[in-house]
Design a protein around this motif. Structure first.
Motif, PDB file in Angstrom:
ATOM      1  N   VAL A   3      51.815  41.916  51.492  1.00 35.71           N
ATOM      2  CA  VAL A   3      51.688  41.322  50.052  1.00 35.71           C
ATOM      3  C   VAL A   3      51.871  39.635  50.070  1.00 35.71           C
ATOM      4  CG1 VAL A   3      52.182  41.451  47.557  1.00 35.71           C
ATOM      5  CG2 VAL A   3      52.126  43.455  48.916  1.00 35.71           C
ATOM      6  N   ALA A   6      49.111  38.167  51.999  1.00 32.24           N
ATOM      7  CA  ALA A   6      47.653  38.319  51.304  1.00 32.24           C
ATOM      8  C   ALA A   6      47.574  37.279  50.265  1.00 32.24           C
ATOM      9  CB  ALA A   6      47.638  39.591  50.754  1.00 32.24           C
ATOM     10  N   ARG A   7      48.500  37.042  49.676  1.00 30.49           N
ATOM     11  CA  ARG A   7      48.499  36.255  48.242  1.00 30.49           C
ATOM     12  C   ARG A   7      48.280  34.758  49.051  1.00 30.49           C
ATOM     13  NH1 ARG A   7      52.876  38.698  44.830  1.00 30.49           N
ATOM     14  NH2 ARG A   7      51.697  40.644  43.861  1.00 30.49           N
ATOM     15  N   VAL A  54      44.771  34.188  50.143  1.00 30.89           N
ATOM     16  CA  VAL A  54      43.892  34.020  49.032  1.00 30.89           C
ATOM     17  C   VAL A  54      43.769  32.536  48.652  1.00 30.89           C
ATOM     18  CG1 VAL A  54      43.593  34.215  46.663  1.00 30.89           C
ATOM     19  CG2 VAL A  54      43.859  36.344  47.986  1.00 30.89           C
ATOM     20  N   THR A  79      45.450  45.708  52.860  1.00 28.65           N
ATOM     21  CA  THR A  79      46.013  44.650  51.535  1.00 28.65           C
ATOM     22  C   THR A  79      45.269  43.346  51.648  1.00 28.65           C
ATOM     23  OG1 THR A  79      48.163  45.813  51.756  1.00 28.65           O
ATOM     24  CG2 THR A  79      48.195  43.795  50.919  1.00 28.65           C
ATOM     25  N   TYR A 133      41.406  43.828  50.325  1.00 22.42           N
ATOM     26  CA  TYR A 133      41.510  43.827  48.955  1.00 22.42           C
ATOM     27  C   TYR A 133      41.717  42.723  48.163  1.00 22.42           C
ATOM     28  CZ  TYR A 133      40.773  49.026  49.938  1.00 22.42           C
ATOM     29  OH  TYR A 133      40.617  50.378  50.455  1.00 22.42           O
ATOM     30  N   THR A 134      42.769  42.136  48.744  1.00 21.54           N
ATOM     31  CA  THR A 134      43.310  40.809  48.003  1.00 21.54           C
ATOM     32  C   THR A 134      42.088  39.757  47.971  1.00 21.54           C
ATOM     33  OG1 THR A 134      45.520  41.411  48.660  1.00 21.54           O
ATOM     34  CG2 THR A 134      45.172  39.188  47.539  1.00 21.54           C
ATOM     35  N   ALA A 187      42.481  44.331  44.856  1.00 22.40           N
ATOM     36  CA  ALA A 187      43.786  44.784  45.193  1.00 22.40           C
ATOM     37  C   ALA A 187      44.311  45.387  43.675  1.00 22.40           C
ATOM     38  CB  ALA A 187      44.471  43.878  45.707  1.00 22.40           C
ATOM     39  N   ARG A 194      46.553  33.577  40.886  1.00 26.09           N
ATOM     40  CA  ARG A 194      45.760  33.067  41.777  1.00 26.09           C
ATOM     41  C   ARG A 194      45.676  31.628  41.859  1.00 26.09           C
ATOM     42  NH1 ARG A 194      40.761  33.691  44.817  1.00 26.09           N
ATOM     43  NH2 ARG A 194      39.871  31.595  44.760  1.00 26.09           N
TER      44      ARG A 194
END
Ligand code: FO1
Length: 320
Positions: free
Chosen positions: A9, A12-13, A16, A50, A53-54, A59, A294
């Motif tokens: 997680v 992934a953040r 992004v 993950t 999808y993110t 996600a 985001r």
């Protein structure tokens, strides 16, 4: 080219945010595959999914894994029929596992499967698994013996006390051709995303070619601390650190990585650790590292890239 090393997680953040700041030609995301496992005859790659999808914006915002707008008919019938239901596979998520399993069986490399899935989801930035061959985290616990990662993480809910980890298959891991080219090409910096040091980042570093690349690097390595105020934002990182006798703070994480990391990005909550980490010989950037939205992921990514570029001039290995 900035190369980001990402796990679940937290990774992934930040990924992004980085894709909003850097074009596809200047960013590569390398993802942990040691959480992968075979379950119900399916090959499952949680961290790749993950990140996928993110980046695709689909996600599941509550679970932190799997897809948004999910339904669970498959799982409820499987459970009713007496099948194993501790690892929850959503109806839409299932399609990815079935397709990945089918293509792997046909001999399509995991990195090629990842490329096809990413392009179907209109993700332009390169996302590459750390290995095309299986690498599997084995968790050693105080009860003796070893647990497969998902047994520890999901079935046993991270309850066992860990005593160590092993990454089966990492020595002979096949680095995907796409990644091998990156390792041989010009790199501006490596960014270690705020993922679990032991089970998300360590497996990537255990891949021989990646470890050698970092040891001989001529670029800075920056890392965003996964520990804020003595806790992990999500997951068992702080618990594992305590069980392994490490200091579950941003300073403890910096000590864990040692001279593999040149610059640390720590949260404002830990600004008093800036000096101690600098005394370890690292540069430190103190900023807001909590990526609740985001916009905050993008803002953090911007600062991390600026920090990386400011370090490029004097990473220790290039120091005269
Ligand atoms: N984590 C859980 O805690 N419970 C689950 O049932 C679960 C199912 C699942 C299905 C697909 C997937 O891609 C991830 C899933 N995860 C689940 C998360 C997974 O165990 C973790 O994302 C990683 O392995 C650690 O980052």
């Amino acid at each position: 080219m900035i190369v980001a090393l990402a796990g679940g997680v937290g990774g992934a953040r930040l990924a992004v945010g980085l894709t909003a700041v850097l074009p596809p030609s200047e960013l590569t995301i390398v993802v942990n595959t040691a959480d992968d496992f075979e379950h119900h005859g399916l090959s499952i790659s949680p961290d790749l999914d993950t990140v996928m999808y993110t980046l695709a914006g689909i996600a599941n915002p509550v679970l932190g894994w799997g897809r948004a707008d999910e339904t669970w008919n498959f799982m409820s019938v499987l459970g009713a029929l007496g099948g194993e239901s501790w690892f929850r596979l959503g109806d839409r998520d299932l399609a990815v596992h079935v397709l990945r399993t089918e293509l792997l069986r046909k001999g399509v490399p995991l990195s090629e499967i990842t490329r096809r899935l990413m392009s179907r989801l209109a993700i332009e930035h390169p996302v590459i698994p750390m290995s095309d061959s299986p690498v599997r985290t084995r968790v050693r616990t105080s009860e003796g013996g070893e647990l497969a990662f998902q047994d520890y993480f999901v079935r046993l809910q991270c309850k066992p006390r860990v005593t160590g980890f092993r990454f089966a298959g990492s020595r002979k891991a096949h680095v995907p051709p796409e990644l091998r080219r990156i390792l041989q090409g010009p790199v501006e910096a490596v960014v270690i995303c705020p993922s679990n040091p032991y089970v998300s980042v360590a497996p990537i570093l255990s891949v021989g070619a990646i470890r050698t690349w970092l040891r001989k690097r001529t670029f800075p390595v920056l890392a965003v601390s996964p520990i804020v105020g003595g806790n992990a934002i999500k997951g068992p990182a702080a618990k594992m650190m305590r069980e392994l006798g490490a200091d579950s703070t941003a300073l403890g994480v910096a000590r864990h990585y040692g001279d593999l990391v040149d610059g640390w990005v720590i949260d404002k909550a830990d600004e008093k650790l800036q000096r101690p980490i600098e005394r370890e010989g690292r540069s430190v950037l103190v900023t807001d590292t909590i990526m609740k939205t985001r916009a905050r992921s993008v803002a953090l990514a911007k600062r991390v890239v600026e920090f990386a570029r400011s370090q490029a001039g004097h990473s220790p290995s290039t120091a005269s």
